[in-house]
Design a protein around this motif. Structure first.
Motif, PDB file in Angstrom:
ATOM      1  N   GLU A  54     -32.460 -24.624  28.716  1.00 24.91           N
ATOM      2  CA  GLU A  54     -31.197 -23.908  28.840  1.00 24.91           C
ATOM      3  C   GLU A  54     -30.794 -23.188  27.567  1.00 24.91           C
ATOM      4  O   GLU A  54     -30.084 -22.191  27.614  1.00 24.91           O
ATOM      5  CB  GLU A  54     -30.099 -24.863  29.302  1.00 24.91           C
ATOM      6  CG  GLU A  54     -30.297 -25.258  30.753  1.00 24.91           C
ATOM      7  CD  GLU A  54     -29.010 -25.643  31.437  1.00 24.91           C
ATOM      8  OE1 GLU A  54     -27.972 -25.004  31.153  1.00 24.91           O
ATOM      9  OE2 GLU A  54     -29.049 -26.582  32.236  1.00 24.91           O
ATOM     10  N   ASP A  55     -31.229 -23.673  26.415  1.00 23.38           N
ATOM     11  CA  ASP A  55     -30.855 -23.037  25.146  1.00 23.38           C
ATOM     12  C   ASP A  55     -31.292 -21.574  25.100  1.00 23.38           C
ATOM     13  O   ASP A  55     -30.542 -20.714  24.638  1.00 23.38           O
ATOM     14  CB  ASP A  55     -31.471 -23.776  23.954  1.00 23.38           C
ATOM     15  CG  ASP A  55     -30.996 -25.210  23.834  1.00 23.38           C
ATOM     16  OD1 ASP A  55     -29.974 -25.555  24.455  1.00 23.38           O
ATOM     17  OD2 ASP A  55     -31.652 -25.970  23.117  1.00 23.38           O
ATOM     18  N   SER A  56     -32.486 -21.302  25.548  1.00 21.64           N
ATOM     19  CA  SER A  56     -33.036 -19.947  25.469  1.00 21.64           C
ATOM     20  C   SER A  56     -32.842 -19.126  26.731  1.00 21.64           C
ATOM     21  O   SER A  56     -33.025 -17.909  26.711  1.00 21.64           O
ATOM     22  CB  SER A  56     -34.536 -20.020  25.173  1.00 21.64           C
ATOM     23  OG  SER A  56     -34.769 -20.692  23.970  1.00 21.64           O
ATOM     24  N   PHE A  57     -32.459 -19.763  27.821  1.00 23.42           N
ATOM     25  CA  PHE A  57     -32.387 -19.079  29.111  1.00 23.42           C
ATOM     26  C   PHE A  57     -31.473 -17.851  29.068  1.00 23.42           C
ATOM     27  O   PHE A  57     -31.877 -16.759  29.482  1.00 23.42           O
ATOM     28  CB  PHE A  57     -31.923 -20.049  30.210  1.00 23.42           C
ATOM     29  CG  PHE A  57     -31.880 -19.434  31.570  1.00 23.42           C
ATOM     30  CD1 PHE A  57     -33.021 -19.373  32.357  1.00 23.42           C
ATOM     31  CD2 PHE A  57     -30.702 -18.892  32.077  1.00 23.42           C
ATOM     32  CE1 PHE A  57     -32.992 -18.800  33.618  1.00 23.42           C
ATOM     33  CE2 PHE A  57     -30.667 -18.314  33.333  1.00 23.42           C
ATOM     34  CZ  PHE A  57     -31.814 -18.263  34.106  1.00 23.42           C
ATOM     35  N   ASP A  58     -30.257 -18.007  28.585  1.00 23.59           N
ATOM     36  CA  ASP A  58     -29.311 -16.882  28.562  1.00 23.59           C
ATOM     37  C   ASP A  58     -29.789 -15.756  27.661  1.00 23.59           C
ATOM     38  O   ASP A  58     -29.633 -14.577  27.989  1.00 23.59           O
ATOM     39  CB  ASP A  58     -27.917 -17.347  28.126  1.00 23.59           C
ATOM     40  CG  ASP A  58     -27.242 -18.227  29.172  1.00 23.59           C
ATOM     41  OD1 ASP A  58     -27.526 -18.040  30.379  1.00 23.59           O
ATOM     42  OD2 ASP A  58     -26.444 -19.095  28.798  1.00 23.59           O
ATOM     43  N   ILE A  59     -30.372 -16.108  26.540  1.00 22.54           N
ATOM     44  CA  ILE A  59     -30.888 -15.096  25.609  1.00 22.54           C
ATOM     45  C   ILE A  59     -32.017 -14.311  26.261  1.00 22.54           C
ATOM     46  O   ILE A  59     -32.033 -13.074  26.238  1.00 22.54           O
ATOM     47  CB  ILE A  59     -31.374 -15.753  24.297  1.00 22.54           C
ATOM     48  CG1 ILE A  59     -30.196 -16.392  23.565  1.00 22.54           C
ATOM     49  CG2 ILE A  59     -32.100 -14.753  23.412  1.00 22.54           C
ATOM     50  CD1 ILE A  59     -30.594 -17.340  22.462  1.00 22.54           C
ATOM     51  N   THR A  61     -32.915 -14.061  29.543  1.00 23.71           N
ATOM     52  CA  THR A  61     -32.597 -13.321  30.769  1.00 23.71           C
ATOM     53  C   THR A  61     -31.686 -12.122  30.514  1.00 23.71           C
ATOM     54  O   THR A  61     -31.491 -11.298  31.413  1.00 23.71           O
ATOM     55  CB  THR A  61     -31.992 -14.242  31.846  1.00 23.71           C
ATOM     56  OG1 THR A  61     -30.841 -14.912  31.316  1.00 23.71           O
ATOM     57  CG2 THR A  61     -33.021 -15.243  32.351  1.00 23.71           C
ATOM     58  N   ALA A  62     -31.160 -11.992  29.322  1.00 21.02           N
ATOM     59  CA  ALA A  62     -30.387 -10.800  28.966  1.00 21.02           C
ATOM     60  C   ALA A  62     -31.315  -9.621  28.649  1.00 21.02           C
ATOM     61  O   ALA A  62     -30.858  -8.473  28.582  1.00 21.02           O
ATOM     62  CB  ALA A  62     -29.488 -11.097  27.772  1.00 21.02           C
ATOM     63  N   GLU A  67     -36.256 -12.556  33.931  1.00 21.07           N
ATOM     64  CA  GLU A  67     -35.298 -13.092  34.903  1.00 21.07           C
ATOM     65  C   GLU A  67     -35.624 -14.537  35.212  1.00 21.07           C
ATOM     66  O   GLU A  67     -36.674 -15.052  34.804  1.00 21.07           O
ATOM     67  CB  GLU A  67     -35.316 -12.256  36.183  1.00 21.07           C
ATOM     68  CG  GLU A  67     -36.669 -12.212  36.861  1.00 21.07           C
ATOM     69  CD  GLU A  67     -36.738 -11.229  38.019  1.00 21.07           C
ATOM     70  OE1 GLU A  67     -37.506 -11.501  38.953  1.00 21.07           O
ATOM     71  OE2 GLU A  67     -36.033 -10.211  37.994  1.00 21.07           O
ATOM     72  N   GLN A  68     -34.709 -15.173  35.924  1.00 21.73           N
ATOM     73  CA  GLN A  68     -34.955 -16.550  36.348  1.00 21.73           C
ATOM     74  C   GLN A  68     -36.180 -16.563  37.245  1.00 21.73           C
ATOM     75  O   GLN A  68     -36.328 -15.701  38.115  1.00 21.73           O
ATOM     76  CB  GLN A  68     -33.752 -17.091  37.115  1.00 21.73           C
ATOM     77  CG  GLN A  68     -33.967 -18.511  37.601  1.00 21.73           C
ATOM     78  CD  GLN A  68     -32.755 -19.038  38.354  1.00 21.73           C
ATOM     79  OE1 GLN A  68     -31.628 -18.748  38.006  1.00 21.73           O
ATOM     80  NE2 GLN A  68     -33.009 -19.813  39.385  1.00 21.73           N
ATOM     81  N   ARG A  75     -32.253 -22.128  35.742  1.00 20.21           N
ATOM     82  CA  ARG A  75     -31.812 -22.030  34.354  1.00 20.21           C
ATOM     83  C   ARG A  75     -32.732 -22.745  33.358  1.00 20.21           C
ATOM     84  O   ARG A  75     -32.323 -23.061  32.260  1.00 20.21           O
ATOM     85  CB  ARG A  75     -30.376 -22.506  34.186  1.00 20.21           C
ATOM     86  CG  ARG A  75     -29.372 -21.648  34.936  1.00 20.21           C
ATOM     87  CD  ARG A  75     -27.945 -21.991  34.590  1.00 20.21           C
ATOM     88  NE  ARG A  75     -27.658 -21.993  33.172  1.00 20.21           N
ATOM     89  CZ  ARG A  75     -27.441 -20.931  32.409  1.00 20.21           C
ATOM     90  NH1 ARG A  75     -27.498 -19.742  32.928  1.00 20.21           N
ATOM     91  NH2 ARG A  75     -27.160 -21.049  31.110  1.00 20.21           N
TER      92      ARG A  75
END
Length: 119
Positions: A54-59, A61-62, A67-68, A75
């Motif tokens: 989860e730490d890197s997921f948002d970074i 997928t931006a 994408e997921q 996530r």
């Protein structure tokens, strides 16, 4: 180095301890201790799928082309399309992290048998 080429994919990922490869799901699948940590799709568009946590997921997928990953834990897994802004070195580092994350879920005994010192 192009990790989207099967030969390079196999060569680079085989350097990690305990890695095996199978062909399944229309992809080349890299496993550690029988558990998936990365795959390379066989069909276009070529994609790499790996666990990122989860730490890197948002970074990740931006970024365009990331994408997921479908059919993987929400996530925690991403799908990276060839041509994304991630360099080969970045991809290799994230895939190495995926190997560590998946290996941590193995038993201590199995990690020792596979020569995995992390975790």
């Amino acid at each position: 180095m192009n990790l989207f080429e099967r030969t390079q994919f196999d060569q680079k990922l085989a350097q990690r301890p305990g890695v095996t490869f199978v062909d399944q799901w229309d992809a080349r699948v890299a496993k550690v201790g029988g558990k998936v940590f990365c795959l390379l799709s066989d069909a276009a568009p070529l994609r790499l799928v790996f666990k990122c946590g989860e730490d890197s997921f948002d970074i990740l997928t931006a970024l365009e082309g990331v994408e997921q990953a479908a059919y993987f834990a929400k996530r925690q897994w991403v799908s990276v399309t060839e041509g994304s802004p991630l360099s080969a070195d970045d991809l290799l580092a994230y895939i190495g992290r995926s190997h560590v994350l998946v290996a941590k879920g193995l038993t201590k005994k199995l990690r020792a048998e596979l020569g995995i010192l992390e975790g």
